[in-house]
Design an enzyme around this catalytic site. Structure first.
Site, short mmCIF file in Angstrom:
data_model
loop_
_atom_site.label_atom_id
_atom_site.label_comp_id
_atom_site.label_asym_id
_atom_site.label_seq_id
_atom_site.Cartn_x
_atom_site.Cartn_y
_atom_site.Cartn_z
N CYS A 147 -5.12 -1.84 0.38
CA CYS A 147 -5.05 -0.49 -0.19
C CYS A 147 -6.34 -0.17 -0.95
O CYS A 147 -7.38 0.05 -0.34
CB CYS A 147 -3.80 -0.30 -1.03
SG CYS A 147 -3.40 1.44 -1.33
N HIS B 215 0.63 -1.93 2.39
CA HIS B 215 0.94 -3.00 1.44
C HIS B 215 1.95 -3.99 2.03
O HIS B 215 3.16 -3.86 1.80
CB HIS B 215 1.57 -2.40 0.18
CG HIS B 215 0.61 -1.69 -0.72
ND1 HIS B 215 -0.16 -2.35 -1.66
CD2 HIS B 215 0.31 -0.38 -0.84
CE1 HIS B 215 -0.89 -1.47 -2.32
NE2 HIS B 215 -0.63 -0.26 -1.85
N GLU C 262 2.62 -6.78 0.93
CA GLU C 262 3.22 -7.52 -0.19
C GLU C 262 4.38 -6.77 -0.83
O GLU C 262 5.13 -7.36 -1.63
CB GLU C 262 2.14 -7.84 -1.24
CG GLU C 262 1.73 -6.70 -2.16
CD GLU C 262 0.73 -5.71 -1.58
OE1 GLU C 262 0.11 -4.97 -2.37
OE2 GLU C 262 0.56 -5.67 -0.34
#
Length: 227
Positions: A94, A172, A174
């Protein structure tokens, strides 16, 4: 192998107890691969003394824009160029994806089409992957030498490969649904249009390709290749 995480922003206070900081999410995602980690909070001016402090480097997401005026941004961009020169593998996510592109001569802007929020389909060379998104800024023009590896309906340059140097992604991997919901509840109001949030809410619950992205990250750190 030791991975140095360069933290470029904080998690909202209301979410820390349940999700930890950004570096905690990356450590959890990459836990199966046996890496060691050290964190430098570059957003607070904490930079590594030497690039030899880690074998590979990862730059996190942030609420900040790469085009904003912050005292820590110029030294971060120089750090990126130094990592490239040293040949140590670098991953950006990002904001990390964007600041690496900017440091190397690319261009980042707010996307005129608005926000990308929640689970989105990203088209990679080996097929589509569903990954969480939370951004309006994106890389508009990649740097010379960068290869676009993935795109979505709202992001032309959603993943970039700098052969033998860096691998960066706009979404993202994660993040999970719970964290995205927390951002909707605590960071989105008055910032992201209500209709965008409602549409994203309807896509929640899709199976995410987190493990596949973790494998790509781990392979790049160890081999500086993704396939």
């Amino acid at each position: 192998m030791k991975i140095g995480i360069l933290k470029t922003g904080p998690v909202p206070d209301a979410l820390i107890a349940d999700f930890g900081e950004y570096h905690d999410m990356f450590e959890a995602m990459l836990a199966p691969y046996g890496f060691d980690f050290q964190v430098w909070s570059v957003v607070d001016g904490d930079f590594p003394q030497s690039l030899e402090d880690a074998d590979g480097w990862l730059i996190t997401g942030s609420r900040h824009g790469v085009y904003e005026d912050h005292p820590w941004l110029p030294p971060l961009e120089q750090c990126i160029r130094d990592i490239f020169a040293a040949g140590r593998p670098l991953i950006g996510v990002c904001f990390g994806h964007q600041v690496i592109a900017q440091a190397l001569g690319g261009r980042v802007e707010k996307y005129a089409g608005g926000w990308a929020i929640g689970p989105k389909v990203y088209h990679f060379p080996d097929g589509p992957r569903v990954i969480q998104a939370w951004h309006q800024d994106q890389v508009i023009a990649p740097p010379e030498g960068a290869v676009t590896l993935a795109h979505s309906d709202m992001c032309e340059h959603a993943a970039l490969l700098y052969p033998g140097k860096a691998f960066t992604v706009q979404p993202h991997p994660e993040f999970d649904d719970g964290f995205i919901q927390g951002l909707m509840d605590h960071r989105a109001k008055g910032v992201v249009p209500d209709d965008v949030l409602a549409e994203a809410q309807g896509r929640m619950g899709k199976a995410l390709d987190r493990d596949a992205m973790a494998a790509m990250f781990a392979k790049f750190f160890r081999e500086k290749e993704i396939s």
